[in-house]
Design an enzyme around this catalytic site. Structure first.
Site, PDB file in Angstrom:
ATOM      1  N   SER A 175      35.028  79.421  46.304  1.00  0.00           N
ATOM      2  CA  SER A 175      33.625  78.632  46.747  1.00  0.00           C
ATOM      3  C   SER A 175      33.197  78.130  48.304  1.00  0.00           C
ATOM      4  O   SER A 175      33.107  79.385  48.937  1.00  0.00           O
ATOM      5  CB  SER A 175      34.122  76.890  46.307  1.00  0.00           C
ATOM      6  OG  SER A 175      32.665  76.511  46.225  1.00  0.00           O
ATOM      7  N   ASP A 381      28.523  80.277  36.397  1.00  0.00           N
ATOM      8  CA  ASP A 381      28.714  79.368  37.273  1.00  0.00           C
ATOM      9  C   ASP A 381      27.153  79.463  37.599  1.00  0.00           C
ATOM     10  O   ASP A 381      26.606  80.384  38.288  1.00  0.00           O
ATOM     11  CB  ASP A 381      29.573  80.024  39.085  1.00  0.00           C
ATOM     12  CG  ASP A 381      29.465  78.583  39.886  1.00  0.00           C
ATOM     13  OD1 ASP A 381      28.922  77.541  39.299  1.00  0.00           O
ATOM     14  OD2 ASP A 381      30.212  79.324  40.340  1.00  0.00           O
TER      15      ASP A 381
END
Length: 463
Positions: A175, A381
């Site tokens: 991330s 995602d």
């Protein structure tokens, strides 16, 4: 005789230093962790001061490798945010040896300490148990401070654990660690070139997953992914593309903000971090709004729903567990009695001074320097999707070494991979969300093992 005396004195100093380091290690040894299953490896937790007199200390949790720790490399894992904890996510929900669930801890058969000695760091200050004695420090936080403090932590951590100083050292994260990891890697690389032997880190490379690395293509890929997966309408897609993608500045125009809000409404009722997973329906689990005033704020806020893998309520269990007094005592944590409760993502970090628009030049520089660089992407995602990562990598205009192909694990297609002549490997992990090790634990361990060994991912199912 004088030479012999000098040698004896040097030897005595060295023995004393090693002994002191050994005592420091033992002081941080974790014993009696509530709910811990039996394990054959040692683990340690506690604080390392960033700099003498700075009033800053970062919390770490370190696990020796499950087998032959003296022969395995050292891996640092960082989660992102900015402001989210590598202990609460990486260690407790993803790749650590002990995973937190509703009734305590369970042993993770695919923990990354199967392949490496594993170090989790809560950084910067204000994240998890890490603290500062100066509230003014919270106003100075940003990419640069995070990198500097993490580097200072490492140098002091190696003084506490000198037996690991010569080990091959790698960094991994996910991330917003797409910023943390390359920036820390670059700092290590530059300081190694100019520093002394005492400050040298045996750094070999890094791996980042579902990583924020280039704002423009990250946002473009996010909206393209949502549209291609039937999450948003044509109208919302074109409005977002027209007002938010490719524009200069920080994307805070009224039209862009309206388009972002319409875009996020498409994710109402599903988990943007794993679009095919159920939500946590626990009464204690609250949704968090997403700010849209600046690109890095768009990434850093807590998820709409849990980012946990097999149990969408895992974040609730984690916060409850790490707020227990007996757990904190066992981990040598919260020694200053923080004025706020432990949380998976910091509630005290509300400013971020500097966030680079792109880290692609750093990645390119470190590849050119011969460091091993892998990027991976869980393909379910929606927040930092595979499309974003592909667009970002394409911006570097690399030369193909081996074109797109499937890679295998346990006789099944685990994902797809492409290799570049400049040294980059990019791999997808099929069916995994934002937190790849939580959704695909066996495949993520295989990915790590091949990365550490510098081996190609398997191109066919073994017979």
């Amino acid at each position: 005789m004088a030479g012999l005396q000098r040698f004896s004195l040097v030897l005595l100093v060295l023995v004393c230093a090693i002994g002191a380091a050994g005592r420091e290690e033992e002081e941080d040894r974790v014993v009696g962790l509530p709910g811990q299953p039996a394990a054959g490896f040692k683990h340690y937790a506690g604080y390392v001061e960033v700099r003498p007199g700075a009033g800053k200390a970062l919390f770490y949790w370190f696990f020796e490798a499950d087998e032959a720790p003296e022969k395995k490399p050292l891996l640092l894992w960082l989660n992102g945010g900015p402001g989210c904890s590598s202990v609460a996510y990486g260690a407790a929900q993803e790749l650590g040896p002990f995973l937190v669930y509703s009734r305590g801890l369970k042993l993770n058969p695919y923990a990354w300490n199967k392949a490496a000695n594993l170090l989790f760091l809560e950084a910067p200050v204000g994240v998890g148990y890490s603290y500062t004695n100066r509230t003014a420090d919270f106003k100075e936080l940003g990419d640069q401070v995070a990198a500097e403090d993490s580097h200072a932590f490492l140098l002091n951590w190696f003084k506490k654990y000198p037996r690991f100083k010569a080990r091959p050292f790698y960094i991994a994260g996910e991330s917003y660690a797409g910023h943390y990891v390359p920036q820390l890697a670059n700092l290590i690389y530059e300081r190694n070139r100019r520093g002394s032997r005492d400050s040298y880190i045996n750094f070999k490379g890094f791996m980042i997953g579902n990583a924020v690395i280039n704002d423009e293509t990250d946002i473009q890929g996010m909206v393209d992914y949502a549209w291609s997966h039937a999450i948003i309408s044509d109208k919302v897609y074109h409005a977002f593309r027209r007002t938010c993608v490719g524009i200069s500045g920080n994307g805070s125009s009224a039209a862009c903000e309206a388009a972002m809000k319409a875009f996020m409404r498409g994710y109402d009722g599903i988990d943007i971090y794993s679009i095919y997973s159920p939500l946590c329906l626990s009464a204690s689990h609250s949704a968090m709004p997403v700010k849209t005033n600046k690109p890095h704020h768009f990434w850093r806020n807590k998820p709409i729903s849990s980012r946990a893998g097999y149990d969408p309520c895992a974040e609730d269990y984690v916060e409850k567990y790490f707020n227990r007094d007996d757990v904190q005592r066992a981990l040598h944590a919260n020694v200053t009695r923080l004025r706020y409760a432990y949380s998976s993502c910091s509630n005290v970090i509300d400013q971020w001074k500097d966030s680079a628009d792109t880290v692609l030049p750093i990645i390119r520089k470190l590849m050119n320097a011969g460091l091993r660089v892998w990027i991976y992407s869980g393909d379910t995602d929606g927040r930092v999707p595979v499309t974003s990562t592909r667009y970002s990598i394409n911006k570097m205009e690399l030369s193909l070494k081996e074109d797109w192909r499937a890679w295998f694990h346990k006789k099944q297609v685990a994902g797809w991979v492409v290799e570049y002549k400049e040294g980059l490997t990019f791999a997808t992990v099929r069916g995994a969300g934002h937190q790849v090790p939580a959704f695909a634990p066996d495949r993520s361990l295989s990915l790590l093992s091949h990365f550490l060994a510098g081996d190609r991912l398997p191109s066919s199912s073994p017979r």
